[in-house]
Scaffold this motif. Structure first.
Motif, short mmCIF file in Angstrom:
data_model
loop_
_atom_site.label_atom_id
_atom_site.label_comp_id
_atom_site.label_asym_id
_atom_site.label_seq_id
_atom_site.Cartn_x
_atom_site.Cartn_y
_atom_site.Cartn_z
N GLU A 33 -11.94 -14.83 1.50
CA GLU A 33 -11.57 -13.41 1.71
C GLU A 33 -11.57 -13.09 3.21
O GLU A 33 -10.67 -12.42 3.70
N LYS A 34 -12.60 -13.57 3.91
CA LYS A 34 -12.68 -13.30 5.36
C LYS A 34 -11.55 -13.99 6.12
O LYS A 34 -10.98 -13.42 7.04
N TYR A 36 -8.59 -14.67 4.93
CA TYR A 36 -7.35 -13.96 4.62
C TYR A 36 -7.25 -12.66 5.43
O TYR A 36 -6.21 -12.35 6.00
N ILE A 37 -8.36 -11.92 5.52
CA ILE A 37 -8.39 -10.66 6.28
C ILE A 37 -8.08 -10.93 7.76
O ILE A 37 -7.40 -10.15 8.41
N ARG A 38 -8.57 -12.07 8.27
CA ARG A 38 -8.36 -12.39 9.69
C ARG A 38 -7.06 -13.14 9.95
O ARG A 38 -6.82 -13.65 11.05
N ASP A 39 -6.21 -13.29 8.92
CA ASP A 39 -4.92 -13.99 9.05
C ASP A 39 -5.08 -15.45 9.44
O ASP A 39 -4.22 -16.02 10.12
N TYR A 46 -3.75 -18.54 0.33
CA TYR A 46 -4.88 -17.71 -0.10
C TYR A 46 -4.80 -17.47 -1.61
O TYR A 46 -5.76 -17.65 -2.34
N ALA A 84 -17.44 -9.07 -0.35
CA ALA A 84 -16.00 -9.29 -0.59
C ALA A 84 -15.79 -10.19 -1.81
O ALA A 84 -14.90 -9.96 -2.63
N ALA A 96 -6.16 -10.66 -3.74
CA ALA A 96 -5.76 -9.44 -3.01
C ALA A 96 -4.24 -9.30 -2.96
O ALA A 96 -3.72 -8.19 -3.04
#
Length: 210
Positions: A33-34, A36-39, A46, A84, A96
């Motif tokens: 999750e982290k 993915y959030i940070r690209d 993902y 998350a 997500a």
């Protein structure tokens, strides 16, 4: 040195192994999750990884439902700070990317329903004038419904012709008595304004969907 055993029999050993696996899935999901959030990972990578973890989690939590009835409590017991992961695995249950697609689809289908409502209100208002329904208590509710449906459609700007014209007509009608009737000239002007607004409305739709 005495060897300390965590389990007394095969069944207990299996339970602890399942605990370790559940711990690993939660940690891996938090990490994913982290990332993915940070690209740091592409949406397709993902989604594929997240889907696998969710499937493993569902299978494992079904196996452990008697020993671990509450996943949040399990995470708390083992001092896991993984908000998350808990949201993704327990609350959402889908990646997500899938969640985002569903939100967009719901929003699109909601817009489509409002567009259909606007079209129906335009046509009903124009038809009623053609049928000589020109009393204020006949015209006012129709224009009021039309104005309300146009205001619900977020793709239309506040100064959209249909919105401003309907507001002007509603204001004019509110100053008249319920039994008062529009003159032939007023009726023709209102029909013209409705037709013009309807054409502008239809022209605005393709731009909004681009």
């Amino acid at each position: 040195m005495m060897e300390v055993k965590l389990w007394n029999d095969k069944r207990e050993r299996e339970m602890y192994e399942n605990f370790a696996e559940l711990f690993a899935i939660i940690k891996a999901t938090e990490k994913l999750e982290k990332a993915y959030i940070r690209d740091l990972i592409s949406p397709s990578e993902y989604e594929s990884e997240c889907q696998k973890l969710i499937v493993h989690f569902k299978t494992l939590s079904a196996t452990l439902k008697d020993t671990v009835p509450n996943i949040e409590r399990f995470a708390d017991t083992y001092k896991m700070d993984c908000p998350a992961a808990l949201y993704r695995l327990v609350t959402s249950g889908v990646p997500a990317t899938v969640e985002h697609r569903s939100t967009v689809a719901a929003s699109t289908s909601n817009s489509a329903a409002i567009v259909a409502e606007c079209v129906q209100n335009f046509i009903t208002s124009m038809d009623s004038l053609k049928l000589n329904m020109v009393a204020v208590d006949q015209v006012y509710p129709l224009l009021s419904d039309l104005s309300a449906s146009l205001n619900k459609l977020s793709i239309l700007p506040p100064d959209f012709e249909g919105k401003t014209k309907m507001k002007e007509w509603i204001l004019r009608l509110s100053k008249m008595g319920a039994a008062d009737e529009l003159t032939e000239q007023q009726s023709r002007q209102l029909h013209f304004d409705l037709e013009s607004s309807y054409n502008s409305f239809m022209a605005a739709l393709p731009k909004a969907s681009n």
